[in-house]
Scaffold this motif. Structure first.
Motif, PDB file in Angstrom:
ATOM      1  N   THR A  62       0.839  -1.205   0.000  1.00  0.00           N
ATOM      2  CA  THR A  62       0.000   0.000   0.000  1.00  0.00           C
ATOM      3  C   THR A  62       0.872   1.252   0.000  1.00  0.00           C
ATOM      4  N   PHE A  63       0.545   2.194  -0.885  1.00  0.00           N
ATOM      5  CA  PHE A  63       1.337   3.423  -1.009  1.00  0.00           C
ATOM      6  C   PHE A  63       0.414   4.605  -1.326  1.00  0.00           C
ATOM      7  N   GLY A  64       0.879   5.797  -0.984  1.00  0.00           N
ATOM      8  CA  GLY A  64       0.185   7.011  -1.394  1.00  0.00           C
ATOM      9  C   GLY A  64       1.165   7.929  -2.111  1.00  0.00           C
ATOM     10  N   TYR A  87      -8.301   4.654   1.599  1.00  0.00           N
ATOM     11  CA  TYR A  87      -7.830   5.677   2.525  1.00  0.00           C
ATOM     12  C   TYR A  87      -7.082   4.999   3.666  1.00  0.00           C
ATOM     13  N   ALA A  88      -5.952   5.606   4.047  1.00  0.00           N
ATOM     14  CA  ALA A  88      -5.155   5.031   5.137  1.00  0.00           C
ATOM     15  C   ALA A  88      -4.276   6.110   5.743  1.00  0.00           C
ATOM     16  N   GLY A  89      -3.615   5.744   6.816  1.00  0.00           N
ATOM     17  CA  GLY A  89      -2.620   6.631   7.408  1.00  0.00           C
ATOM     18  C   GLY A  89      -3.145   7.556   8.492  1.00  0.00           C
ATOM     19  N   GLY A  90      -4.463   7.576   8.675  1.00  0.00           N
ATOM     20  CA  GLY A  90      -5.030   8.468   9.691  1.00  0.00           C
ATOM     21  C   GLY A  90      -5.709   7.686  10.801  1.00  0.00           C
ATOM     22  N   THR A  91      -6.474   8.407  11.601  1.00  0.00           N
ATOM     23  CA  THR A  91      -7.125   7.769  12.753  1.00  0.00           C
ATOM     24  C   THR A  91      -8.646   7.795  12.656  1.00  0.00           C
ATOM     25  N   ASN A 141       2.638  11.943   0.169  1.00  0.00           N
ATOM     26  CA  ASN A 141       3.422  10.772  -0.206  1.00  0.00           C
ATOM     27  C   ASN A 141       3.652   9.943   1.055  1.00  0.00           C
ATOM     28  N   VAL A 142       3.248   8.692   0.978  1.00  0.00           N
ATOM     29  CA  VAL A 142       3.411   7.833   2.157  1.00  0.00           C
ATOM     30  C   VAL A 142       3.670   6.395   1.710  1.00  0.00           C
ATOM     31  N   VAL A 143       4.642   5.793   2.351  1.00  0.00           N
ATOM     32  CA  VAL A 143       5.022   4.408   2.054  1.00  0.00           C
ATOM     33  C   VAL A 143       4.707   3.582   3.293  1.00  0.00           C
ATOM     34  N   PHE A 144       3.907   2.542   3.107  1.00  0.00           N
ATOM     35  CA  PHE A 144       3.514   1.720   4.253  1.00  0.00           C
ATOM     36  C   PHE A 144       4.246   0.386   4.232  1.00  0.00           C
ATOM     37  N   ALA A 145       4.653  -0.045   5.393  1.00  0.00           N
ATOM     38  CA  ALA A 145       5.119  -1.422   5.554  1.00  0.00           C
ATOM     39  C   ALA A 145       4.009  -2.148   6.305  1.00  0.00           C
ATOM     40  N   ALA A 146       3.592  -3.296   5.792  1.00  0.00           N
ATOM     41  CA  ALA A 146       2.479  -4.011   6.415  1.00  0.00           C
ATOM     42  C   ALA A 146       2.962  -5.184   7.262  1.00  0.00           C
ATOM     43  N   THR A 147       4.194  -5.613   7.038  1.00  0.00           N
ATOM     44  CA  THR A 147       4.718  -6.775   7.758  1.00  0.00           C
ATOM     45  C   THR A 147       6.165  -6.478   8.167  1.00  0.00           C
ATOM     46  N   ALA A 148       6.711  -7.329   9.043  1.00  0.00           N
ATOM     47  CA  ALA A 148       8.111  -7.165   9.452  1.00  0.00           C
ATOM     48  C   ALA A 148       9.031  -7.318   8.240  1.00  0.00           C
ATOM     49  N   ARG A 205       6.325  10.207   3.998  1.00  0.00           N
ATOM     50  CA  ARG A 205       6.067   9.545   5.289  1.00  0.00           C
ATOM     51  C   ARG A 205       6.353   8.050   5.159  1.00  0.00           C
ATOM     52  N   VAL A 206       6.934   7.494   6.190  1.00  0.00           N
ATOM     53  CA  VAL A 206       7.238   6.064   6.214  1.00  0.00           C
ATOM     54  C   VAL A 206       6.533   5.496   7.441  1.00  0.00           C
ATOM     55  N   GLU A 207       5.550   4.647   7.202  1.00  0.00           N
ATOM     56  CA  GLU A 207       4.702   4.225   8.319  1.00  0.00           C
ATOM     57  C   GLU A 207       4.350   2.748   8.287  1.00  0.00           C
ATOM     58  N   GLN A 208       3.907   2.295   9.430  1.00  0.00           N
ATOM     59  CA  GLN A 208       3.351   0.953   9.568  1.00  0.00           C
ATOM     60  C   GLN A 208       1.882   1.048   9.139  1.00  0.00           C
TER      61      GLN A 208
END
Ligand code: MHO
Length: 186
Positions: free
Chosen positions: A10-12, A36-40, A91-98, A121-124
């Motif tokens: 998943t990326f933005g 949509y992702a990255g928020g609360t 711009n956001v790069v997600f890691a979903a697993t270890a 942004r680099v996020e889980q």
């Protein structure tokens, strides 16, 4: 080892219509969807996104393309030194697993970058919310002959979103026909 298992990434990188098409056309990407992702905020919608960002998600065959390959394409497709003020298009790069986290760290190091030193942004990944149907395969939806053919074949909105062939056609509709061009020239 060969298997039919897919992995998800998943990326933005801005408005999600374009990258869903671009990445859906890539060899080894089996499915693509936007969300949509990255928020609360719980249950974000296009017109009430809260603190979420437009993202695209690809399901890929790890035997033909890796998360690292996707990262390379994502970093070629945006400028990591910049960031957009509007959360919706960041711009956001997600890691979903270890394993993805490890690949991401390795990739950044190889590029001479650090997560803290770039605008991206680099996020889980915590949670991915599907976007509305009319945003899924947006480019394909603008080609009425494609839509007529899917309708004739009995596809509903969920079928279209999850269809591997629709992911490719969505890319071709947007001019991302690299895979086709390569096949024709071999
Ligand atoms: N400015 C673009 C953004 C769409 S994208 C889904 C438009 O409305 O055409 O955010």
């Amino acid at each position: 080892m060969d298997s039919n298992e897919t992995a998800t990434a998943t990326f933005g990188i801005g408005c999600f219509w374009g990258p869903e098409a671009q990445f859906g056309a890539i060899d080894g990407v089996v499915r693509a969807r936007v969300g949509y992702a990255g928020g609360t905020k719980r249950g974000p919608e296009y017109h009430s996104l809260g603190d979420h960002t437009e993202v695209f998600q690809v399901e890929f065959d790890p035997d033909s393309i890796t998360y690292r390959d996707l990262l390379e394409l994502v970093f070629e497709s945006h400028n990591p030194q910049q960031q957009t003020r509007k959360t919706q298009y960041q711009n956001v790069v997600f890691a979903a697993t270890a394993a993805q986290q490890a690949a991401l760290n390795e990739f950044l190091t190889a590029q001479g970058l650090t997560a803290d030193g770039i605008g991206t942004r680099v996020e889980q990944l915590s949670r991915f919310y599907l976007a509305e149907d009319y945003h899924q395969k947006y480019k394909l939806r603008s080609v009425s002959s494609y839509m007529d053919a899917f309708e004739a074949a009995g596809y509903d909105d969920d079928d279209l979103r999850e269809s591997p062939i629709a992911a490719k056609l969505n890319g071709y509709a947007a001019g991302y026909d690299v895979a086709v061009a390569e096949e024709l020239s071999t």
